[in-house]
Design a protein around this motif. Structure first.
Motif, PDB file in Angstrom:
ATOM      1  N   ASP A  72      -3.149   8.781  -1.020  1.00  0.00           N
ATOM      2  CA  ASP A  72      -1.968   9.390  -0.577  1.00  0.00           C
ATOM      3  C   ASP A  72      -1.226   8.719   0.708  1.00  0.00           C
ATOM      4  OD1 ASP A  72       0.047  11.225   0.417  1.00  0.00           O
ATOM      5  OD2 ASP A  72      -1.082  12.996  -0.049  1.00  0.00           O
ATOM      6  N   GLU A  73      -0.322   8.055   0.290  1.00  0.00           N
ATOM      7  CA  GLU A  73       0.294   7.089   1.482  1.00  0.00           C
ATOM      8  C   GLU A  73       0.987   8.011   2.248  1.00  0.00           C
ATOM      9  OE1 GLU A  73       2.351   3.818  -0.234  1.00  0.00           O
ATOM     10  OE2 GLU A  73       1.505   3.997  -2.245  1.00  0.00           O
ATOM     11  N   SER A 185      -5.577   0.078  10.127  1.00  0.00           N
ATOM     12  CA  SER A 185      -6.170  -0.085   8.757  1.00  0.00           C
ATOM     13  C   SER A 185      -5.308   0.401   7.439  1.00  0.00           C
ATOM     14  CB  SER A 185      -7.663   0.363   8.711  1.00  0.00           C
ATOM     15  OG  SER A 185      -8.484  -0.088   9.389  1.00  0.00           O
ATOM     16  N   GLU A 186      -3.985   0.436   7.931  1.00  0.00           N
ATOM     17  CA  GLU A 186      -3.119   1.164   6.897  1.00  0.00           C
ATOM     18  C   GLU A 186      -2.872  -0.046   5.706  1.00  0.00           C
ATOM     19  OE1 GLU A 186       0.403   2.671   8.789  1.00  0.00           O
ATOM     20  OE2 GLU A 186      -0.769   4.148   9.795  1.00  0.00           O
ATOM     21  N   GLU A 187      -3.265  -1.303   5.764  1.00  0.00           N
ATOM     22  CA  GLU A 187      -3.277  -1.950   4.690  1.00  0.00           C
ATOM     23  C   GLU A 187      -3.809  -1.479   3.148  1.00  0.00           C
ATOM     24  OE1 GLU A 187      -6.017  -5.326   4.320  1.00  0.00           O
ATOM     25  OE2 GLU A 187      -6.320  -4.918   6.378  1.00  0.00           O
ATOM     26  N   PHE A 188      -4.961  -0.627   3.768  1.00  0.00           N
ATOM     27  CA  PHE A 188      -5.971  -0.098   2.536  1.00  0.00           C
ATOM     28  C   PHE A 188      -5.319   1.258   1.689  1.00  0.00           C
ATOM     29  CE2 PHE A 188      -8.875  -2.043   5.496  1.00  0.00           C
ATOM     30  CZ  PHE A 188      -9.484  -2.906   4.315  1.00  0.00           C
ATOM     31  N   LEU A 189      -3.994   1.562   2.402  1.00  0.00           N
ATOM     32  CA  LEU A 189      -3.143   2.558   1.704  1.00  0.00           C
ATOM     33  C   LEU A 189      -2.196   1.965   0.465  1.00  0.00           C
ATOM     34  CD1 LEU A 189      -2.254   4.654   5.051  1.00  0.00           C
ATOM     35  CD2 LEU A 189      -3.808   5.387   3.311  1.00  0.00           C
ATOM     36  N   GLN A 190      -2.217   0.806   0.419  1.00  0.00           N
ATOM     37  CA  GLN A 190      -1.556   0.169  -0.454  1.00  0.00           C
ATOM     38  C   GLN A 190      -2.495   0.289  -1.883  1.00  0.00           C
ATOM     39  OE1 GLN A 190       0.143  -3.471   0.624  1.00  0.00           O
ATOM     40  NE2 GLN A 190       0.069  -3.159   2.569  1.00  0.00           N
ATOM     41  N   LYS A 191      -1.861   0.564  -3.040  1.00  0.00           N
ATOM     42  CA  LYS A 191      -2.668   0.958  -4.252  1.00  0.00           C
ATOM     43  C   LYS A 191      -3.077  -0.583  -4.734  1.00  0.00           C
ATOM     44  CE  LYS A 191      -0.583   5.074  -6.074  1.00  0.00           C
ATOM     45  NZ  LYS A 191       0.071   5.667  -7.370  1.00  0.00           N
ATOM     46  N   TYR A 192      -2.288  -1.590  -4.791  1.00  0.00           N
ATOM     47  CA  TYR A 192      -2.736  -3.025  -5.050  1.00  0.00           C
ATOM     48  C   TYR A 192      -3.943  -3.444  -4.014  1.00  0.00           C
ATOM     49  CZ  TYR A 192      -1.274  -5.631  -1.416  1.00  0.00           C
ATOM     50  OH  TYR A 192      -0.911  -6.162   0.041  1.00  0.00           O
ATOM     51  N   ARG A 193      -3.977  -3.052  -3.148  1.00  0.00           N
ATOM     52  CA  ARG A 193      -5.085  -3.409  -2.308  1.00  0.00           C
ATOM     53  C   ARG A 193      -6.366  -2.721  -2.640  1.00  0.00           C
ATOM     54  NH1 ARG A 193      -8.540  -6.068   0.201  1.00  0.00           N
ATOM     55  NH2 ARG A 193      -8.717  -6.369   2.359  1.00  0.00           N
ATOM     56  N   LEU A 194      -6.368  -1.500  -2.727  1.00  0.00           N
ATOM     57  CA  LEU A 194      -7.657  -0.610  -3.142  1.00  0.00           C
ATOM     58  C   LEU A 194      -8.025  -1.225  -4.706  1.00  0.00           C
ATOM     59  CD1 LEU A 194      -6.951   3.018  -2.272  1.00  0.00           C
ATOM     60  CD2 LEU A 194      -8.074   1.233  -0.905  1.00  0.00           C
ATOM     61  N   SER A 195      -7.034  -1.408  -5.651  1.00  0.00           N
ATOM     62  CA  SER A 195      -7.311  -1.732  -6.903  1.00  0.00           C
ATOM     63  C   SER A 195      -8.046  -3.038  -6.901  1.00  0.00           C
ATOM     64  CB  SER A 195      -5.905  -1.992  -7.687  1.00  0.00           C
ATOM     65  OG  SER A 195      -6.376  -2.483  -9.123  1.00  0.00           O
TER      66      SER A 195
END
Length: 610
Positions: A72-73, A185-195
């Motif tokens: 949830d961004e 650590s908000e880079e991990f809120l990006q879907k492509y990063r988690l994917s």
């Protein structure tokens, strides 16, 4: 029925207030590991429920069992949910508050008499959950145990040693881990990063993982199945899953052993096409279907790191963060087992389908030759099916080729000489000369061959391996070719002196006058075998030749029987020099040593003579 959850506050059971900075800075080398750890925990919880159901200790409907990852961004949260065994408030205190207490280890110990549960349960050290604090400023656990009558509980911690635990509103069993992501650590809120992270670590987890409303993993990869269940199409399809843009592999080896260690996996032999510089990070190491690393040099012998595929073992020792290997006796045993399996597979193909083996040997040969010069145990087995190929494209084992050479020898105990070419086009004149005299010539033109020749020569009894252009043929085969010189001894000395005076400015030369057939070149230039080998090995190792672009030593053999030699003796002084230089340049050209301005001048001189 369990007592109601009472709201309370307390202290985490640890021995230092600085445990979280230690976890955040030192335990895990890469912060992205948090997702691997939390998803693995959720998979564990699911696998435990399946086990309990199989033991008859859980009789309700299992329903849909999958792990869900949501981001949830706006709220800046990541939630990992499962429908596994869940926890009671007391279990939270036991497994979460007591840092490094592994619930997985306790579960395995409790049910070890039932059956082997170890292979299904991922967790080990009990620290994985706390990796969440590398990226989160606050972590919530909302959980409900599978046990009948259990109440849901909510646990909250902000990364300090304090926590809050209270009753929660949750009707279904299982656990939700909610990470409130920290600003850094908000880079991990990006879907492509988690994917990307899920693709890397969770591609083959044994429970379905849903992210962004899609199942992102294959829970039943082929290495978890018995070879008898699989067809060739299954192995090829899995290879395409691993390497979508690659050609089909040559063949594969299915690893499946449970004693004295547990090891499964599939290793593929790719088509290398003589490319020894191919990327070597194509074997992935897994532990219970969780990706660990693609740095497998301690588990897989160096000569097999060109293979592709997957190795999975719960017995490979990992560091506490499960990020890399720790060497021990098991690692050496596993490495030895893999070597033996590869050796046996190659022997099996060679014996049962030699024709197919020979067709593939240009690719297979890189593995076999590299293994023979780097692993003595492999070499002992491989010498039975390592092949050499001659100019005509025929393949021979070492014993077969030695027998072929000895057929033409009157003294069968005489030393055998293997002649070879490293560049068939450039060495064509020398090859033709050898063939005219009835000698066979091998082809050693792969990138590994300079090292391979050195490596095997001392292992072959009464055998010498020499390049076809390393010396005049009579010296190479170490016996006299009965040819008489048409020159007198005085003319031979005079010829040698003329060449030494004319070529005095050339690199260091060893000049000789030798009787050779008239259809040979007037001059034969060769490089001493030991110098050529050192140059070749330096080149294949990416190093500059120790002798620069031109060798400092050349053997120049003047053909005493060639008409040009006799013409030189009869010519005037100026013409002598011209003829000598022309013949010398022609010999350099035959060895591929004439280039640049010298080549241009030679071509112009040749054109002027037309």
């Amino acid at each position: 029925m369990e007592a109601s959850v009472q709201a309370e506050k307390g202290q985490l059971s640890i021995h230092t207030d600085n445990i979280f900075p230690i976890i955040k800075k030192f335990l895990y080398s890469d912060h992205e590991i948090f997702l691997r750890e939390l998803v693995s925990n959720a998979v564990d919880a699911t696998q435990k429920l399946k086990k309990l159901a199989s033991f008859g200790e859980f009789s309700d409907e299992l329903g849909e069992l999958k792990v869900t990852v949501k981001v949830d961004e706006t709220a800046k949260t990541i939630t990992i949910s499962d429908r596994g065994i869940g926890m009671t408030a007391d279990e939270i205190k036991k497994y979460i508050n007591q840092i490094a207490f592994s619930g997985a280890a306790e579960f395995v110990e409790k049910y070890k008499e039932k059956e082997d549960t170890r292979g299904n349960i991922i967790g080990n050290f009990g620290l994985g959950f706390y990796s969440s604090f590398m990226v989160a400023k606050e972590v919530e656990i909302i959980t409900k145990s599978y046990k009948e009558g259990s109440e849901a509980a909510r646990w909250v911690c902000d990364g300090s040693t304090e926590f809050t635990i209270e009753a929660a509103d949750k009707t279904d069993r299982g656990t939700d881990i909610i990470l409130h992501i920290a600003e850094d650590s908000e880079e991990f809120l990006q879907k492509y990063r988690l994917s990307d992270i899920l693709e890397k670590y969770g591609k083959f987890l044994p429970v379905e993982i849903e992210f962004d409303e899609k199942i992102i993993n294959n829970p039943n990869p082929i290495w978890t199945k018995q070879p008898s269940e699989l067809k060739d199409e299954d192995y090829l399809a899995f290879y395409k899953e691993l390497h979508p843009m690659s050609e089909d592999p040559l063949f594969w080896i299915h690893l499946n052993v449970d004693y004295p260690f547990n090891l499964t996996g599939v290793l593929y032999f790719p088509k290398l096409k003589n490319d020894f510089s191919a990327k070597r990070e194509k074997i992935q190491l897994y532990s219970r279907q969780v990706f660990i690393t693609d740095e497998v040099k301690d588990v897989v012998p160096d000569f097999l790191t060109l293979l592709h595929g997957i190795i999975d073992s719960p017995d490979i020792p990992l560091n506490v963060s499960r990020s890399y290997l720790q060497s021990d006796s098991n690692v050496k045993k596993i490495s030895g087992y893999i070597t033996r399996k590869v050796a046996d597979k190659l022997a099996d193909i060679f014996r049962n389908d030699r024709e197919s083996y020979e067709k593939k040997f240009d690719d297979i040969g890189l593995f076999v030759k590299y293994g023979m010069i780097s692993d003595d145990k492999f070499s002992e087995k491989a010498k039975e099916y390592c092949l050499v190929k001659n100019i005509e494209g025929k393949h021979f084992t070492f014993d077969e080729y030695t027998a072929k050479i000895k057929e033409n020898q009157t003294d069968k105990d005489e030393k055998v000489v293997w002649l070879y070419a490293s560049d068939v086009q450039k060495q064509d004149a020398y090859i033709q000369s050898a063939q005219k005299r009835g000698y066979d010539v091998l082809v050693f033109d792969s990138v590994i061959d300079p090292h391979f020749i050195n490596g095997i020569e001392y292992k072959l009894e009464k055998t010498s391996i020499k390049r076809v252009d390393a010396d005049t043929l009579d010296k190479l085969i170490e016996k006299e070719i009965k040819l008489e010189s048409v020159l007198s001894k005085d003319d031979e000395e005079k010829t040698k002196k003329l060449f030494e005076e004319t070529l005095g400015g050339a690199p260091k030369l060893t000049i000789s006058v030798e009787p050779m057939p008239t259809d040979e070149l007037p001059i034969v230039i060769t490089i001493p075998e030991f110098i050529r080998r050192m140059n070749d090995m330096a080149a294949t190792s990416g190093q500059k030749s120790m002798f620069g672009d031109m060798p400092t030593m050349l053997n120049v053999a003047i053909n005493a029987n060639h008409p040009v030699t006799q013409k030189i003796l009869k010519a005037g002084e100026d013409e002598q020099k011209q003829l000598i230089r022309h013949a010398y340049n022609l010999a350099l050209l035959a060895q591929g040593m004439l280039s640049g301005s010298e080549l241009t001048a030679f071509v112009q001189q040749a054109a002027a003579r037309l």
